[in-house]
Design a protein around this motif. Structure first.
Motif, PDB file in Angstrom:
ATOM      1  N   ASN A 154       0.977  -1.235  -0.147  1.00  0.00           N
ATOM      2  CA  ASN A 154       0.107  -0.091  -0.024  1.00  0.00           C
ATOM      3  C   ASN A 154       0.716   1.484  -0.172  1.00  0.00           C
ATOM      4  O   ASN A 154       0.342   2.269  -0.444  1.00  0.00           O
ATOM      5  CB  ASN A 154      -0.920  -0.039   1.148  1.00  0.00           C
ATOM      6  CG  ASN A 154      -0.437   0.069   2.618  1.00  0.00           C
ATOM      7  OD1 ASN A 154       0.980  -0.533   2.597  1.00  0.00           O
ATOM      8  ND2 ASN A 154      -0.916   0.570   3.402  1.00  0.00           N
ATOM      9  N   LYS A 155       2.074   1.173   0.693  1.00  0.00           N
ATOM     10  CA  LYS A 155       2.933   2.433   0.677  1.00  0.00           C
ATOM     11  C   LYS A 155       3.283   2.596  -0.843  1.00  0.00           C
ATOM     12  O   LYS A 155       3.426   3.766  -1.230  1.00  0.00           O
ATOM     13  CB  LYS A 155       4.035   2.046   1.520  1.00  0.00           C
ATOM     14  CG  LYS A 155       3.750   2.399   2.963  1.00  0.00           C
ATOM     15  CD  LYS A 155       5.253   2.509   3.790  1.00  0.00           C
ATOM     16  CE  LYS A 155       5.058   2.912   4.878  1.00  0.00           C
ATOM     17  NZ  LYS A 155       5.359   4.499   5.285  1.00  0.00           N
ATOM     18  N   VAL A 156       3.752   1.703  -1.669  1.00  0.00           N
ATOM     19  CA  VAL A 156       4.184   1.607  -2.990  1.00  0.00           C
ATOM     20  C   VAL A 156       3.156   2.156  -3.860  1.00  0.00           C
ATOM     21  O   VAL A 156       3.327   3.005  -4.514  1.00  0.00           O
ATOM     22  CB  VAL A 156       4.865   0.311  -3.421  1.00  0.00           C
ATOM     23  CG1 VAL A 156       5.429   0.470  -5.026  1.00  0.00           C
ATOM     24  CG2 VAL A 156       5.961  -0.037  -2.736  1.00  0.00           C
ATOM     25  N   GLU A 157       1.591   1.514  -3.656  1.00  0.00           N
ATOM     26  CA  GLU A 157       0.590   2.173  -4.522  1.00  0.00           C
ATOM     27  C   GLU A 157       0.372   3.510  -4.137  1.00  0.00           C
ATOM     28  O   GLU A 157      -0.117   4.236  -4.932  1.00  0.00           O
ATOM     29  CB  GLU A 157      -0.594   1.113  -4.068  1.00  0.00           C
ATOM     30  CG  GLU A 157      -0.501  -0.096  -4.810  1.00  0.00           C
ATOM     31  CD  GLU A 157      -1.280  -1.190  -4.413  1.00  0.00           C
ATOM     32  OE1 GLU A 157      -2.304  -0.865  -3.114  1.00  0.00           O
ATOM     33  OE2 GLU A 157      -1.732  -2.157  -4.887  1.00  0.00           O
ATOM     34  N   ASP A 158       0.483   3.884  -2.879  1.00  0.00           N
ATOM     35  CA  ASP A 158       0.344   5.459  -2.549  1.00  0.00           C
ATOM     36  C   ASP A 158       1.402   6.401  -3.328  1.00  0.00           C
ATOM     37  O   ASP A 158       0.908   7.350  -3.821  1.00  0.00           O
ATOM     38  CB  ASP A 158       0.612   5.605  -1.041  1.00  0.00           C
ATOM     39  CG  ASP A 158      -0.480   5.234  -0.230  1.00  0.00           C
ATOM     40  OD1 ASP A 158      -1.360   4.761  -0.741  1.00  0.00           O
ATOM     41  OD2 ASP A 158      -0.272   4.835   1.109  1.00  0.00           O
ATOM     42  N   LEU A 159       2.488   5.763  -3.493  1.00  0.00           N
ATOM     43  CA  LEU A 159       3.539   6.593  -4.375  1.00  0.00           C
ATOM     44  C   LEU A 159       3.038   7.054  -5.615  1.00  0.00           C
ATOM     45  O   LEU A 159       3.163   7.774  -6.342  1.00  0.00           O
ATOM     46  CB  LEU A 159       4.890   6.149  -4.368  1.00  0.00           C
ATOM     47  CG  LEU A 159       5.673   5.840  -3.040  1.00  0.00           C
ATOM     48  CD1 LEU A 159       6.964   4.984  -3.292  1.00  0.00           C
ATOM     49  CD2 LEU A 159       6.080   7.424  -2.794  1.00  0.00           C
TER      50      LEU A 159
END
Length: 109
Positions: A5-10
């Motif tokens: 989810n952190k990567v998707e947020d980027l």
């Protein structure tokens, strides 16, 4: 492993900034800040997208390898490709982790 989810947020942030910057109706100071953030995200966005797709790509290759109907040559190619995919994912993960580290304010000056 990084939380996906952190990567998707980027990736989502990159898309949002792209939309905001293309509208043209934005204050110059805010435009400069968002342009800088967008530029910073551009450095890592390809790796982030690859990282998000890693599991899907890996599963697809594993299906080919485990399919009894697949030819041996195709299986060997899939095995080689999965090895490269795993190596690339490890590199991408390291790059994203470095990118996510808190920035030093002194570096911006």
């Amino acid at each position: 492993m990084l939380p996906i989810n952190k990567v998707e947020d980027l990736i989502s942030r990159h898309v949002l900034l792209e939309k905001e910057l293309s509208q043209g109706s934005i204050d110059k100071k805010i435009f400069a800040e968002k342009s800088k953030e967008y530029s910073d995200l551009n450095e890592i966005i390809a790796e982030a997208k690859d990282y998000v797709l890693f599991e899907k790509n890996k599963n697809d290759l594993e299906k080919i390898i485990n399919d009894s109907k697949s030819e041996n040559e195709i299986k060997k190619m899939a095995e080689l490709e999965i090895e490269e995919l795993i190596k690339k994912n490890e590199i991408n993960e390291k790059k994203i982790k470095l990118f996510l580290l808190p920035k030093d304010e002194a570096d911006a000056k």
